[in-house]
Every structure is written in structure tokens, then in C-alpha cells.
Motif scaffolding. Structure first.
Motif: not given
Length: 599
Positions: A287, A291, A294, A301-302, A305-308, A324, A326, A332
Motif C-alpha cells: 500500500k 501511495e 499516486l 484513482r477512479k 476509490g480504486s487505484v489503477w 474500491g 482500499g 499489491t
RNA sequence: GGCCCGGUAGCUCAGCUGGAUAGAGCACCAGCCUUCUAAGCUGGGGGUCAUUGGUUCGAAUCCAAUCCGGGUCACCA
């Protein structure tokens, strides 16, 4: 430097001196072993120089040949056959090679260098026992680790245990519902097998429940989602992640059974690890990297809330890195683990022994780490291997259509017992010695069978046809070794002789073709070992060792060692077989295959 | 469909950074144990290297296309 490399260097040197006005590219020189039907040992191909030097191949060949005879101590003659320059190596060179190396217990090995490599292999799930497919992974990883070590790398053998997640919850819930408190102790069943049985049980029940729901009018997707046992497993996973005390206790207990079972299997297979990672410790690690990504704008982030990450520019797709809600997904945690490994050992290289079904996954993993700027990215190497399949298709633990690893080891050992007893060669062994011998032969055959083919090729294993102990097998090599040891015993030559044993030998007379063939083949070992490391390919060692054993058997049949023509010849041949045995032992040893002194 | 991997003797596979008449093992056939271990050795039959085209003095090997087999492209791991 290997002889082949010396020949190439010498040829380059010759060309430079003979044709000063032309630049010759080193890579243009091709040196091969001479085909057996021609006189010579190493061949320099002349065609590449013809156009460059504007001369006929024979003319160039004669000049190079003369130069090499005069300026190097390697060759005794040369022959030119239609564009090929065949160089014959001096017998005296071969003999001094023998004298220089026959007591060298480090022959073929490289000095330790400051290069740290982790090899991760095995990496099992804790919901089922190991099967035949796992063994290809384990033997490959263990072999590659040893091969790298022999080539001077500092190697950490690592195991990453997949000890959490929905799969283990499935075994847990089925055990709770159906086991009536059964334990390995109460049932006498090995822990990993016991847990595996409940994994199979889960899937049986699940299948029935889904069928029942579909019969009651639900569509398939809904039925799969709503099956009570699946919901119970998912509920259990949520509790696990929330740190529920009872669930964690059961989880620890059942995993404990499995670890004990794995430990036994590994021990039986003769493999070990320097470091064990547990996914329950590492699954939250990625995670931070996400971060970081990001922040750097590499990830996005969509709305949900999901990260791509967008990998379209690299010819790939968008890839999800955080759900979504988290929580982590598979990749990951792999991001985090890659960094953890790197930080733990300051690795130059990190090898992942993983099946080729995950080629895409590892490619993406490496790419993401690279984009985020993690230094661990560059060292990642996926040692991808093909799946082991049955004639009926893939092995599926869920459906119980697997060849169990423990069973397979036991079967091979019993097969080797059968065949040894059949051949009537058990005299003079104690019961203990026989037990060890059967293990050596059975396990050796199994490892060789799985390692002798190129890792990236998938293989089909037919359980109905037992693994052969004849031909291209470890047994063949073990047998050659035992024969050599038998001669050495009779001649009172220790398997690893002292430095002075044959030092007085003076090279006179000619070598027989087979004597020379063997010496030249032995001489190639360091090159083969280096190649095995460069290509992460243990099968190279299988092919080489088999050919050497074959050569020895031919020799053994054609010429007597004990009753050689002269004392001098006898000593020469003893040196040859001492080195043969030692190279075979070393090469096979790297694959985890031991060679008996008697069989 | 996109991307990746594979296709060599009846079977299992080497050879693939281009080099001589494509090699092993298994299976099959014929020989070899009064001689260092016959779990071995020697010989034999068996091939349009998936197909087609290209590059080259030379292609199983490199390039392109096609066919066949497998993998993968999940808010599974």
C-alpha cells in the motif's frame, strides 16, 4: 578460460596479425567442436572471412593453421576440409590439463563475487499438500540456486508461503463443519494432507449447493455467490482480516499442521530454504508503494476509490492495484514483497520461480515497480516454467486430480528398490545402506526427470508409465559413478586423491581417441556450468553429464583401466576417471542428485 | 481478438547467438557377460525439422505470413 574460448581467441589473434589491413569482428569467428567423422577437435569456420579478405577459404585456412601451430602450444596439426579448419589439440596439452586439475576440488566453480541473488521457489498455498507440479518448481529453484552459487553468486533461497486468503478459509470452514475435531494426531494423517482433504470437501459441498440453488431457479452467477458454504468462507476471511481471535487461532492451528507436513516433504526431497516469508506478514506492504505512486502521478484513482495504473503505452492494459474499498489485490502485496526482499538483502537480482501462467503478472509487476521508481525493479527475473500436466489435462487440487508429491517420492523409492533387488546386487550392503541407496536412486530419477527438459517447455507426465531407470536418467549417471568408484577401490585410489598421487606421471606416447575425447569433454565442464547459470537452465547439466557418463561407459567397454597396457596408461586412465567421477558428482550435486559409490 | 510460449524419429526430448551427411533416450530388430558392476556396450531400421515464402556462400536455427497446441488479458491468487 575454456579450450573453446582459447581457440577462438587464438584465431582472432591470428587473423589480426596475418591480415593487418582488415578489421575483423570478433563475433565473426565461429568455433565448433569437430564432427566425429573428421580429424580434429575444434573447428574454425572459414567462410565468414572469404569475402572480407578476398581470398579462397583454403588459403586463409592454411595461413591461420600455420600461425596457430607456430604461435600457440595448443595444436599438433590442422586439416582443411571444404571451408572448415579443423584443429587437432596436442596430447601433451590434454595431459597437462589432467595433471593440473585432477585434484582440484573446485574445478568448474567461480570465486565468490559481490553479487547477491535471491531465488524464490516452492511458495505453496497452505490449503493443500504439494503435488507433482510443485516438485518441478521446487527442484528447479533449488537447482538454479546451487548453480548460481557455484558460479560465485551469493544466494538466498527463499520461500514465500501463501498462508492467508479465501483458499485457506475454505479448508477451515469445511474442517469446522465436517471434521468433528479431527487432527493429524487423532487420524494419523499428515497435516498438509488432512487440510487438503477438507479443501476438497469444501468444493464437493460447494458444488452440491450451487447445483441445488440452480435447481431452485437461481442463475449460475447468483448461485455461486449465495452458496452457504462460500458465504461462510468469505465471512471467515472478513473475520480473519478484522483479527477475530477464534478464527486466527484455528487458522494458526491448521497452518501449523500444514507447515509440519511441508517440512517433512521438503526434508524427504532434500531441499531447504534460507529465508521464509509469510504472506500474512507481507500482504499489507504494497500500500505504501501505491501511495507513493499516486503522489508521483504514476497511478490514478477512479471515482469509486480504486487505484489503477495505465500501461496502454507499453502495449498492456489498465491494471487494478487497490480495490474500491482500499484493500489489496494480489499484485499489491507482490509490489511490497519485492521491495521487502530487496531491502532485506540488498539484492542485485531477484529470481522468481513461477509457472508460465503468470508471465503477464510478473511482467506487469516489474513494469509498475520501474515506473514508480523502485530500485528493486531492475533485478527482477521471472524463471518461467511450463506446467506439468497429466494425459487427461491439468492437475486440479480442487478436484483431487493430482499426483501427490509424497506419494510420488515413495513410489520412486519403491521402484528403485524393486529394480535393485531384481538385478540381484544387494549383496554386501547393510539394511541402512540399502535404504539410503534406494532413496538416492528413486529421488535422483525423479529430480532428473523433472530437470532434464528445458524449463520453459510444458511437460506431460503419465502416472501409468513409471519413470524409467534406463537411458537418459540419473540412474545411468549414478551407475557410471559407481563403476568408477569400484575401480578406484580395487586400485586403492581415494575418490579425491591427494596432490602427489600421480604427479610423477610423464606424458609419453599418444592418447587413444577415447582417452582424448574424455579429457576434452571434462575440460568443457566449467563452460557448461557457466552456461547453466547464464540461462538459468539445469537441463544443460543433465545433457552434459549424461554425455560424459555415456562416454565413460563406452571407454569402460573398450579399454581396461586396471589392466592397461602399461603402468603409465593405467595412471593416466585413473586420473581421467577420477575427474569424470568428480565432475559428475559436482554437476549432479547441484541438482540435488547424489551419486552412490556402490550400486 | 491483442500479447506471450511451443510445434524436430512411433513416443520423450537435445540441437536454435546461422556452418559439414539433423542427434540422444525409450520402443523395435540383431549381436556382446570364464576379462575393472550387462542399471552397461556395439550395430540396424526409423525424419518433407508444422506449412509457405524471404535473407544468406550456407537455414532446424534469423525474418514474414499461415496452420495447429497451450497460456494470459479478473475489484481470484
Amino acid at each position: 578460460m575454456t579450450l573453446a574460448a582459447q581457440v577462438k581467441h587464438a584465431a582472432f589473434d591470428a587473423l589480426k596479425h596475418l591480415f593487418t589491413d582488415v578489421q575483423i569482428d570478433y563475433n565473426l569467428i565461429s568455433v565448433n567442436q569437430t564432427k566425429p567423422e573428421f580429424t580434429g577437435n575444434y573447428t574454425i569456420v572459414l567462410f565468414p572471412f572469404v569475402k572480407l579478405l578476398r581470398q579462397k577459404p583454403d588459403v586463409i585456412g592454411t595461413q591461420i593453421g600455420d600461425y596457430l601451430l607456430e604461435k600457440t602450444p595448443l595444436f599438433t596439426r590442422y586439416d582443411i576440409v571444404s571451408g572448415f579448419l579443423n584443429m587437432t589439440v596436442k596430447d601433451s596439452y590434454c595431459i597437462s590439463f589432467l595433471l593440473n586439475h585432477f585434484t582440484d576440488t573446485t574445478f568448474g566453480r567461480q570465486c565468490k563475487a559481490d553479487c547477491r541473488v535471491m531465488v524464490e521457489y516452492s511458495s505453496p498455498n497452505t490449503n493443500k499438500p504439494l503435488h507433482f507440479g510443485h516438485m518441478r518448481n521446487i527442484f528447479l529453484g533449488a537447482a538454479v540456486a546451487e548453480i548460481l552459487k557455484a558460479n560465485g553468486k551469493q544466494v538466498v533461497k527463499a520461500n514465500l508461503i501463501n498462508d492467508r486468503g479465501i483458499h485457506i478459509c475454505k479448508s477451515m470452514i469445511a474442517w469446522m463443519w465436517y471434521a468433528d475435531g479431527a487432527t493429524p494426531e487423532s487420524t494419523g494423517i499428515k497435516g498438509d494432507h488432512l487440510v487438503g482433504d477438507y479443501y476438497v470437501k469444501f468444493n464437493e459441498v460447494y458444488k452440491q449447493e450451487v447445483a441445488g440453488l440452480i435447481a431452485a431457479g437461481k442463475d449460475e452467477k447468483t448461485a455461486e455467490k449465495e452458496a452457504p458454504i462460500m458465504q461462510a468462507a468469505q465471512d471467515m476471511l472478513r473475520k480473519w482480516e478484522a483479527g477475530d481471535k477464534e478464527v486466527k487461532e484455528l487458522w494458526a492451528r491448521m497452518n501449523g499442521w500444514v507447515y509440519k507436513g511441508f517440512e517433512e516433504s521438503y526434508k524427504k526431497q532434500g531441499v531447504s530454504f534460507d529465508k521464509t516469508y509469510y504472506e500474512s506478514d507481507t500482504y499489507l506492504l504494497g500500500k505504501k508503494i501505491v501511495e507513493d505512486g499516486l503522489r508521483k502521478g504514476v497511478l490514478f484513482r477512479k471515482d469509486d476509490g480504486s487505484v489503477w495504473i495505465d500501461l496502454k503505452d507499453d502495449g498492456l492494459d489498465e491494471k487494478l492495484l487497490l480495490r474500491g474499498d482500499g484493500t489489496s489485490v494480489y499484485i499489491t502485496q507482490d509490489l511490497g514483497t519485492a521491495k521487502l526482499k530487496y531491502d532485506d538483502y540488498k539484492l542485485n537480482q531477484s529470481v522468481y520461480v513461477i509457472g508460465d501462467e503468470q508471465n503477464y503478472h510478473i511482467q506487469v509487476l516489474k513494469l509498475i515497480l520501474k515506473k514508480i521508481g523502485e530500485p528493486c525493479a531492475d533485478g527482477i527475473f521471472h524463471l518461467s516454467y511450463g506446467m506439468v500436466e497429466l494425459p487427461t489435462g491439468k492437475m486440479k487440487s480442487r478436484e483431487g486430480t493430482v499426483v501427490d508429491a509424497d506419494d510420488m517420492v515413495a513410489e520412486m523409492i519403491s521402484l528403485s528398490r524393486e529394480q535393485t533387488e531384481q538385478s540381484g546386487k544387494t549383496d554386501g550392503f547393510t539394511a541402512d545402506e540399502l535404504t539410503r541407496l534406494y532413496e538416492m536412486i528413486g529421488l535422483g530419477a525423479l529430480k532428473f526427470y523433472l530437470l532434464r527438459v528445458d524449463p520453459k517447455k510444458r511437460m506431460i507426465f503419465n502416472p501409468k508409465e513409471s519413470i524409467d531407470l534406463h537411458g537418459f536418467t540419473a540412474t545411468f549417471i549414478q551407475y557410471a559413478h559407481a563403476r568408477i568408484c569400484s575401480i578406484l577401490r580395487r586400485e586403492n585410489v581415494p575418490i579425491v586423491p591427494g596432490a602427489t598421487r600421480f604427479q610423477s606421471l610423464q606424458p609419453t606416447g599418444d592418447l587413444l581417441p577415447l582417452e582424448k575425447d574424455m579429457i576434452l569433454h571434462i575440460e568443457q565442464y566449467p563452460g557448461v556450468l557457466a552456461e547453466a547459470a547464464d540461462e538459468f537452465n539445469p537441463s544443460t547439466l543433465c545433457n552434459y553429464s549424461f554425455a560424459l557418463a555415456q562416454l565413460f561407459n563406452t571407454f569402460y567397454d573398450a579399454h581396461s583401466i586396471s589392466k592397461a597396457e602399461s603402468e603409465e596408461k593405467k595412471n593416466l586412465r585413473l586420473m581421467i576417471i577420477v575427474m569424470t567421477a568428480s565432475v559428475l558428482r559436482h554437476g549432479m550435486g547441484l541438482l540435488g542428485i547424489r551419486l552412490p559409490e556402490k550400486m
